[in-house]
Write a protein that holds these residues in place. Sequence first.
Motif, PDB file in Angstrom:
ATOM      1  N   ASP A  24     -54.939-139.804 -49.604  1.00 28.08           N
ATOM      2  CA  ASP A  24     -55.747-140.834 -48.950  1.00 28.08           C
ATOM      3  C   ASP A  24     -56.484-140.354 -47.705  1.00 28.08           C
ATOM      4  O   ASP A  24     -57.497-140.937 -47.328  1.00 28.08           O
ATOM      5  CB  ASP A  24     -54.851-142.022 -48.569  1.00 28.08           C
ATOM      6  CG  ASP A  24     -54.321-142.699 -49.816  1.00 28.08           C
ATOM      7  OD1 ASP A  24     -54.947-142.508 -50.883  1.00 28.08           O
ATOM      8  OD2 ASP A  24     -53.284-143.371 -49.751  1.00 28.08           O
ATOM      9  N   HIS A  25     -55.969-139.333 -47.047  1.00 28.17           N
ATOM     10  CA  HIS A  25     -56.572-138.917 -45.780  1.00 28.17           C
ATOM     11  C   HIS A  25     -57.989-138.381 -46.012  1.00 28.17           C
ATOM     12  O   HIS A  25     -58.250-137.641 -46.959  1.00 28.17           O
ATOM     13  CB  HIS A  25     -55.714-137.846 -45.114  1.00 28.17           C
ATOM     14  CG  HIS A  25     -56.084-137.624 -43.685  1.00 28.17           C
ATOM     15  ND1 HIS A  25     -57.133-136.826 -43.325  1.00 28.17           N
ATOM     16  CD2 HIS A  25     -55.555-138.121 -42.533  1.00 28.17           C
ATOM     17  CE1 HIS A  25     -57.246-136.829 -42.005  1.00 28.17           C
ATOM     18  NE2 HIS A  25     -56.294-137.607 -41.497  1.00 28.17           N
ATOM     19  N   ALA A  26     -58.895-138.759 -45.130  1.00 27.66           N
ATOM     20  CA  ALA A  26     -60.306-138.423 -45.321  1.00 27.66           C
ATOM     21  C   ALA A  26     -60.558-136.927 -45.308  1.00 27.66           C
ATOM     22  O   ALA A  26     -61.538-136.442 -45.887  1.00 27.66           O
ATOM     23  CB  ALA A  26     -61.142-139.103 -44.241  1.00 27.66           C
ATOM     24  N   GLU A  27     -59.684-136.157 -44.632  1.00 29.10           N
ATOM     25  CA  GLU A  27     -59.947-134.717 -44.536  1.00 29.10           C
ATOM     26  C   GLU A  27     -59.313-133.917 -45.657  1.00 29.10           C
ATOM     27  O   GLU A  27     -59.697-132.783 -45.911  1.00 29.10           O
ATOM     28  CB  GLU A  27     -59.457-134.194 -43.177  1.00 29.10           C
ATOM     29  CG  GLU A  27     -60.496-134.422 -42.090  1.00 29.10           C
ATOM     30  CD  GLU A  27     -60.008-133.945 -40.747  1.00 29.10           C
ATOM     31  OE1 GLU A  27     -59.109-133.080 -40.730  1.00 29.10           O
ATOM     32  OE2 GLU A  27     -60.511-134.461 -39.737  1.00 29.10           O
ATOM     33  N   THR A  28     -58.327-134.500 -46.312  1.00 26.95           N
ATOM     34  CA  THR A  28     -57.687-133.716 -47.376  1.00 26.95           C
ATOM     35  C   THR A  28     -58.198-134.149 -48.759  1.00 26.95           C
ATOM     36  O   THR A  28     -58.688-133.316 -49.516  1.00 26.95           O
ATOM     37  CB  THR A  28     -56.157-133.867 -47.302  1.00 26.95           C
ATOM     38  OG1 THR A  28     -55.852-135.241 -47.174  1.00 26.95           O
ATOM     39  CG2 THR A  28     -55.605-133.064 -46.159  1.00 26.95           C
ATOM     40  N   HIS A  54     -55.452-131.114 -56.456  1.00 27.73           N
ATOM     41  CA  HIS A  54     -56.796-130.545 -56.459  1.00 27.73           C
ATOM     42  C   HIS A  54     -57.727-131.495 -55.711  1.00 27.73           C
ATOM     43  O   HIS A  54     -57.715-132.695 -55.963  1.00 27.73           O
ATOM     44  CB  HIS A  54     -57.258-130.362 -57.908  1.00 27.73           C
ATOM     45  CG  HIS A  54     -58.528-129.593 -58.051  1.00 27.73           C
ATOM     46  ND1 HIS A  54     -59.108-129.343 -59.266  1.00 27.73           N
ATOM     47  CD2 HIS A  54     -59.321-129.012 -57.134  1.00 27.73           C
ATOM     48  CE1 HIS A  54     -60.204-128.633 -59.090  1.00 27.73           C
ATOM     49  NE2 HIS A  54     -60.365-128.419 -57.806  1.00 27.73           N
ATOM     50  N   ASN A  55     -58.508-130.932 -54.823  1.00 31.68           N
ATOM     51  CA  ASN A  55     -59.568-131.699 -54.183  1.00 31.68           C
ATOM     52  C   ASN A  55     -60.858-131.425 -54.939  1.00 31.68           C
ATOM     53  O   ASN A  55     -61.412-130.328 -54.879  1.00 31.68           O
ATOM     54  CB  ASN A  55     -59.695-131.277 -52.714  1.00 31.68           C
ATOM     55  CG  ASN A  55     -60.799-132.039 -52.005  1.00 31.68           C
ATOM     56  OD1 ASN A  55     -61.743-132.537 -52.630  1.00 31.68           O
ATOM     57  ND2 ASN A  55     -60.684-132.138 -50.688  1.00 31.68           N
ATOM     58  N   MET A  56     -61.324-132.430 -55.632  1.00 27.32           N
ATOM     59  CA  MET A  56     -62.479-132.214 -56.521  1.00 27.32           C
ATOM     60  C   MET A  56     -63.769-131.998 -55.747  1.00 27.32           C
ATOM     61  O   MET A  56     -64.725-131.443 -56.281  1.00 27.32           O
ATOM     62  CB  MET A  56     -62.654-133.425 -57.423  1.00 27.32           C
ATOM     63  CG  MET A  56     -61.417-133.745 -58.197  1.00 27.32           C
ATOM     64  SD  MET A  56     -61.544-133.149 -59.843  1.00 27.32           S
ATOM     65  CE  MET A  56     -61.578-134.669 -60.702  1.00 27.32           C
ATOM     66  N   VAL A  57     -63.819-132.459 -54.499  1.00 23.68           N
ATOM     67  CA  VAL A  57     -65.056-132.327 -53.725  1.00 23.68           C
ATOM     68  C   VAL A  57     -65.184-130.910 -53.170  1.00 23.68           C
ATOM     69  O   VAL A  57     -66.179-130.222 -53.378  1.00 23.68           O
ATOM     70  CB  VAL A  57     -65.095-133.376 -52.589  1.00 23.68           C
ATOM     71  CG1 VAL A  57     -66.384-133.229 -51.799  1.00 23.68           C
ATOM     72  CG2 VAL A  57     -64.961-134.767 -53.173  1.00 23.68           C
ATOM     73  N   SER A  58     -64.155-130.465 -52.491  1.00 23.97           N
ATOM     74  CA  SER A  58     -64.237-129.139 -51.869  1.00 23.97           C
ATOM     75  C   SER A  58     -63.679-128.048 -52.778  1.00 23.97           C
ATOM     76  O   SER A  58     -63.681-126.875 -52.415  1.00 23.97           O
ATOM     77  CB  SER A  58     -63.467-129.143 -50.562  1.00 23.97           C
ATOM     78  OG  SER A  58     -62.100-129.367 -50.834  1.00 23.97           O
ATOM     79  N   ASN A  59     -63.191-128.423 -53.954  1.00 26.92           N
ATOM     80  CA  ASN A  59     -62.633-127.472 -54.908  1.00 26.92           C
ATOM     81  C   ASN A  59     -61.484-126.673 -54.309  1.00 26.92           C
ATOM     82  O   ASN A  59     -61.387-125.464 -54.489  1.00 26.92           O
ATOM     83  CB  ASN A  59     -63.740-126.534 -55.416  1.00 26.92           C
ATOM     84  CG  ASN A  59     -63.352-125.912 -56.741  1.00 26.92           C
ATOM     85  OD1 ASN A  59     -62.452-126.417 -57.421  1.00 26.92           O
ATOM     86  ND2 ASN A  59     -64.001-124.822 -57.107  1.00 26.92           N
TER      87      ASN A  59
END
Lengths: 141, 184
Positions: A24-28, A54-59
């Motif tokens: 949920d955290h905006a940075e992770t 996996h963070n799909m935005v920052s890969n």
Amino acid sequence: MLYDFPVISLKQDKIVDVIKHLRDHAETKFQFLTTLCGIHYAEVNQIAVMYQLHNMVSNQRVRLKIYLPVENPVVQSLTSVFPGANWMERETYDFYGVKFEGHPNLKRILNVDEMIIFPLRKEYPLEDQVRVDKNDSMFGR
Amino acid sequence: MSTVADNINVGQKPEGLEGTGFFATRLEQVVGLARKNSIWPLPFATSCCGIEFMATMGAHYDLARFGSERLSFSPRQADLLMVMGTIAKKMGPVLKQVYEQMAEPRWVLSVGACASSGGIFDTYSVLQGIDRIIPVDVYVPGCPPRPEQIIDGVMKIQALVESESLRRRDSKEYKAMLNTYGIE
Ligand code: SF4
């Protein structure tokens, strides 16, 4: 650190809160649970549950690990955070005997229901013991 | 009458008494002949051996030559269960149910190392041979067997079918054998 892949070990009672925070955290924004599975460390008598996000935005990826005693591996279920954990937790229960508290349907998924062992624990032979007529040298043993 | 081309084998008529206008033989042999040439296989293919079986069904090898034209994917009317591929323990009850649903007389062909013995998968999850749950008539060895071997297995089944006595299925021995598998 494994390549560019952070591996974090943490206390088991915090795991659900930590993953929820990471999601949920905006940075992770680790919003995709790619893998959840068990590992049996027979030499230290522990079962690890491994979560891979996996963070799909920052890969970016991260791996979290918790360690449970073999005698009574109990951990909170992640299904409230990631519904996709349902299948993986059942599989982990099936093969390692990890009990996920709060899982809606924790029973065997791939193996026969009558099985009394958790086959991927290093306490059990992988071979089927019923055959006596196979030549071991043909099977790399 | 036209002559038969020499690359065609005509089925032999059974032994019997022959005269002008009549031919007498044993009912068993006639029934055997009919059954042998009208086998309806039920393919139960789970893995690589099943692919080999598909080749056997194809135009090149053409299983249909043996009177096995209609492949039945239902136990209804089928009389030859062909098990091809790895049978996991979880699949065992399914296979057994399919076998039980077939009507007598029925035969079973076990194709490949996996179906016959578990093959290389000597593991906790794989059934170590389908003969642990259902009786098998002919085993085809190989991993995978070539289509010729599968055809050979089918022909061995045909030889069994042809020579089987009509009363075999009523015999005490046959019932006792089925009982060991827990089948009525
Ligand atoms: S016997 Fe070999 S080819 Fe056939 S199903 Fe088993 S592994 Fe595949």
